[in-house]
Enzyme design. Sequence first.
Site, PDB file in Angstrom:
ATOM      1  N   HIS A  96      -7.138 -69.222 -23.798  1.00 36.60           N
ATOM      2  CA  HIS A  96      -8.525 -69.046 -24.271  1.00 36.60           C
ATOM      3  C   HIS A  96      -9.232 -70.410 -24.233  1.00 36.60           C
ATOM      4  O   HIS A  96      -8.631 -71.433 -24.575  1.00 36.60           O
ATOM      5  CB  HIS A  96      -8.531 -68.472 -25.690  1.00 36.60           C
ATOM      6  CG  HIS A  96      -9.885 -67.986 -26.097  1.00 36.60           C
ATOM      7  ND1 HIS A  96     -10.916 -68.849 -26.393  1.00 36.60           N
ATOM      8  CD2 HIS A  96     -10.385 -66.736 -26.226  1.00 36.60           C
ATOM      9  CE1 HIS A  96     -11.999 -68.142 -26.688  1.00 36.60           C
ATOM     10  NE2 HIS A  96     -11.702 -66.856 -26.603  1.00 36.60           N
ATOM     11  N   GLU A 145     -13.852 -65.018 -19.097  1.00 40.13           N
ATOM     12  CA  GLU A 145     -14.771 -65.325 -20.201  1.00 40.13           C
ATOM     13  C   GLU A 145     -15.527 -66.619 -19.904  1.00 40.13           C
ATOM     14  O   GLU A 145     -14.998 -67.720 -20.126  1.00 40.13           O
ATOM     15  CB  GLU A 145     -13.986 -65.515 -21.508  1.00 40.13           C
ATOM     16  CG  GLU A 145     -13.358 -64.258 -22.048  1.00 40.13           C
ATOM     17  CD  GLU A 145     -13.086 -64.350 -23.562  1.00 40.13           C
ATOM     18  OE1 GLU A 145     -12.864 -63.304 -24.159  1.00 40.13           O
ATOM     19  OE2 GLU A 145     -13.101 -65.470 -24.120  1.00 40.13           O
TER      20      GLU A 145
HETATM   21  P1  PGA Z   1     -17.259 -63.209 -28.639  1.00 40.89           P
HETATM   22  O1  PGA Z   1     -15.804 -63.800 -28.344  1.00 40.89           O
HETATM   23  O2  PGA Z   1     -17.215 -61.732 -28.367  1.00 40.89           O
HETATM   24  O3  PGA Z   1     -17.509 -63.523 -30.085  1.00 40.89           O
HETATM   25  O4  PGA Z   1     -18.215 -63.898 -27.732  1.00 40.89           O
HETATM   26  C1  PGA Z   1     -15.020 -63.353 -27.274  1.00 40.89           C
HETATM   27  C2  PGA Z   1     -13.820 -64.254 -27.087  1.00 40.89           C
HETATM   28  O5  PGA Z   1     -13.948 -65.473 -27.275  1.00 40.89           O
HETATM   29  O6  PGA Z   1     -12.727 -63.776 -26.751  1.00 40.89           O
END
Ligand code: PGA
Length: 219
Positions: A96, A145
């Site tokens: 992440h 992401e």
């Molecule tokens: P968010 O986070 O939906 O709050 O943007 C997603 C993530 O970081 O996995």
Amino acid sequence: MKSPLIIANWKSNKTVDEAKKWFEEIASQAVLPRTAQVVLCPSFPLLPVCQDLLTKYRLPWKLGAQTVSSFSEGKHTGEVNAVQLKEYVSYVLIGHSERRMELHETNDMLFEKVKRVREAGLTPIYFVQDGSTTIPEGVDIVAYEPIFAIGTGVADTPEHAEQVARGIKISMHIQTVLYGGSVDDKNVAAFMSCSSLDGIVPGAASLNPKEFAKLIIHA
Ligand code: PGA
């Protein structure tokens, strides 16, 4: 119709009492589709509690860990290894961007984590920030992401997410690609209508049980 994989990333949130309340509320939602493929990823101390609560409320969901040690068992103070996690989880989130940035996790560390997770018989979910992030061997599920979209309320466009997901599938031979970054009950359907996206990773929207239930319904 595809059944999307929904990975609820609670991050560093919730106490035991708050987790109990969350389950109580979500289980009381009349229209909650219980067959949705949901993976709940709470912090380590909540894993045993959440395991019991899934059983208590008969939710056929799985648990995931938000990270794992890159070491095996032994002299590594503070680390939680993959074999220990196996008692609770089926999935482990690896790479992440919050951990890459705040804890300086490097590709070498992340590759080692994937290895440990695979050896323990668990499934890694590998996070990439764009289409050019290196993906190690042994990964079948990737979460795309983009950093600008995480926790900002400004999601990527479904068109761009689709383009990145398709690229990852073709060039890296990855079977399953998920999208994460400001997913909510209003934009989830648009992401799920993208042919290369197989699921989503809600963070903030998974913390509130009513919001999360709506998100599952619209996915
Ligand atoms: P968010 O986070 O939906 O709050 O943007 C997603 C993530 O970081 O996995």
